[in-house]
Write an enzyme that holds these catalytic residues in place. Sequence first.
Site, PDB file in Angstrom:
ATOM      1  N   TYR A  18       6.919   5.462  30.085  1.00 24.25           N
ATOM      2  CA  TYR A  18       6.907   4.011  29.890  1.00 24.25           C
ATOM      3  C   TYR A  18       5.663   3.423  30.521  1.00 24.25           C
ATOM      4  O   TYR A  18       5.060   4.001  31.435  1.00 24.25           O
ATOM      5  CB  TYR A  18       8.175   3.346  30.460  1.00 24.25           C
ATOM      6  CG  TYR A  18       8.607   3.838  31.819  1.00 24.25           C
ATOM      7  CD1 TYR A  18       9.440   4.953  31.946  1.00 24.25           C
ATOM      8  CD2 TYR A  18       8.166   3.221  32.995  1.00 24.25           C
ATOM      9  CE1 TYR A  18       9.839   5.415  33.189  1.00 24.25           C
ATOM     10  CE2 TYR A  18       8.558   3.676  34.239  1.00 24.25           C
ATOM     11  CZ  TYR A  18       9.390   4.779  34.329  1.00 24.25           C
ATOM     12  OH  TYR A  18       9.772   5.248  35.574  1.00 24.25           O
ATOM     13  N   TYR A  20       4.210  -0.034  32.296  1.00 22.39           N
ATOM     14  CA  TYR A  20       4.499  -1.339  32.896  1.00 22.39           C
ATOM     15  C   TYR A  20       3.575  -2.411  32.318  1.00 22.39           C
ATOM     16  O   TYR A  20       2.475  -2.114  31.845  1.00 22.39           O
ATOM     17  CB  TYR A  20       4.317  -1.254  34.420  1.00 22.39           C
ATOM     18  CG  TYR A  20       5.458  -0.545  35.124  1.00 22.39           C
ATOM     19  CD1 TYR A  20       6.679  -1.174  35.305  1.00 22.39           C
ATOM     20  CD2 TYR A  20       5.315   0.758  35.581  1.00 22.39           C
ATOM     21  CE1 TYR A  20       7.735  -0.523  35.941  1.00 22.39           C
ATOM     22  CE2 TYR A  20       6.370   1.418  36.217  1.00 22.39           C
ATOM     23  CZ  TYR A  20       7.573   0.761  36.393  1.00 22.39           C
ATOM     24  OH  TYR A  20       8.616   1.405  37.009  1.00 22.39           O
ATOM     25  N   TYR A  26       3.940   5.565  33.633  1.00 21.82           N
ATOM     26  CA  TYR A  26       4.749   6.501  34.412  1.00 21.82           C
ATOM     27  C   TYR A  26       5.570   7.384  33.483  1.00 21.82           C
ATOM     28  O   TYR A  26       5.993   6.961  32.403  1.00 21.82           O
ATOM     29  CB  TYR A  26       5.704   5.735  35.346  1.00 21.82           C
ATOM     30  CG  TYR A  26       5.050   5.238  36.618  1.00 21.82           C
ATOM     31  CD1 TYR A  26       4.013   4.297  36.577  1.00 21.82           C
ATOM     32  CD2 TYR A  26       5.459   5.702  37.864  1.00 21.82           C
ATOM     33  CE1 TYR A  26       3.408   3.852  37.748  1.00 21.82           C
ATOM     34  CE2 TYR A  26       4.859   5.247  39.035  1.00 21.82           C
ATOM     35  CZ  TYR A  26       3.836   4.331  38.974  1.00 21.82           C
ATOM     36  OH  TYR A  26       3.247   3.899  40.118  1.00 21.82           O
ATOM     37  N   ARG A  48      -0.622  11.243  40.910  1.00 21.68           N
ATOM     38  CA  ARG A  48       0.443  11.711  41.803  1.00 21.68           C
ATOM     39  C   ARG A  48       1.578  12.324  40.981  1.00 21.68           C
ATOM     40  O   ARG A  48       1.914  11.827  39.910  1.00 21.68           O
ATOM     41  CB  ARG A  48       0.946  10.503  42.589  1.00 21.68           C
ATOM     42  CG  ARG A  48       2.146  10.704  43.449  1.00 21.68           C
ATOM     43  CD  ARG A  48       2.446   9.415  44.230  1.00 21.68           C
ATOM     44  NE  ARG A  48       3.742   9.436  44.866  1.00 21.68           N
ATOM     45  CZ  ARG A  48       4.034  10.104  45.987  1.00 21.68           C
ATOM     46  NH1 ARG A  48       3.104  10.803  46.592  1.00 21.68           N
ATOM     47  NH2 ARG A  48       5.237  10.070  46.502  1.00 21.68           N
ATOM     48  N   GLU A  71      10.861   7.325  49.736  1.00 18.82           N
ATOM     49  CA  GLU A  71       9.998   8.507  49.678  1.00 18.82           C
ATOM     50  C   GLU A  71       9.448   8.894  51.053  1.00 18.82           C
ATOM     51  O   GLU A  71       9.400   8.060  51.957  1.00 18.82           O
ATOM     52  CB  GLU A  71       8.813   8.208  48.748  1.00 18.82           C
ATOM     53  CG  GLU A  71       9.246   7.748  47.382  1.00 18.82           C
ATOM     54  CD  GLU A  71       8.195   7.985  46.306  1.00 18.82           C
ATOM     55  OE1 GLU A  71       6.998   7.924  46.622  1.00 18.82           O
ATOM     56  OE2 GLU A  71       8.609   8.245  45.166  1.00 18.82           O
TER      57      GLU A  71
HETATM   58  C1  LIG Z   1       6.668   5.584  43.291  1.00 18.11           C
HETATM   59  C2  LIG Z   1       7.317   6.196  42.302  1.00 18.11           C
HETATM   60  C3  LIG Z   1       7.735   5.561  41.075  1.00 18.11           C
HETATM   61  C4  LIG Z   1       8.276   6.344  40.082  1.00 18.11           C
HETATM   62  C5  LIG Z   1       8.647   5.746  38.879  1.00 18.11           C
HETATM   63  C6  LIG Z   1       8.454   4.402  38.700  1.00 18.11           C
HETATM   64  O1  LIG Z   1       8.794   3.822  37.521  1.00 18.11           O
HETATM   65  C7  LIG Z   1       7.932   3.617  39.687  1.00 18.11           C
HETATM   66  C8  LIG Z   1       7.571   4.202  40.899  1.00 18.11           C
END
Ligand SMILES: C=Cc1ccc(O)cc1
Length: 178
Positions: A18, A20, A26, A48, A71
């Site tokens: 997806y 943003y 991500y 990452r 995390e």
């Molecule tokens: C920081 C990790 C993280 C993983 C997936 C997401 O949609 C947003 C942040």
Amino acid sequence: MTKTFKTLDDFLGTHFIYTYDNGWEYEWYAKNDHTVDYRIHGGMVAGRWVKDQEANIVMLTEGIYKVAWTEPTGTDVALDFLPNENKVNGTIFFPKWVQEHPEITVTFQNEHIATMEAAREKYATYPKLVVPEFATITYIGDAGQDNDDVISEAPYAGLPDDIRAGKYFDDNYHRRNH
Ligand SMILES: C=Cc1ccc(O)cc1
């Protein structure tokens, strides 16, 4: 994929890509009822990737899922998935140090947990950077639970396109050689 999501079981084992609204891309996998894997293709910490992050995963109401975790970096994440609408709402709470030194976190985190824990002690936590965004889902795949082929290598340019084009996984959702 045109599946309709109704139960928690429909969501577990699902692989998503997806983007943003701020442009960050991500890739995320609901590995089982308490574990997530992900890879970051665009944005502040592109490059990452993480496997076997423990998370809280629930269904809020039919077809709507909430996922939250904290995390080793000190980053906190809360995601709401509306897969039937191809939407996600995510909020990421970054410690100040990740904003100032994102490159420390851009790695395969599983091999560098001690580095993350040392950095979160050494550098500033506050003020946190809060990033609340909607995202549009561009890919949904039924990978099955506990599939270690889903997130199994570092992100590279074009990987999301390879997945969306059906080039990356075989019929059993195993990674093809490339
Ligand atoms: C920081 C990790 C993280 C993983 C997936 C997401 O949609 C947003 C942040």
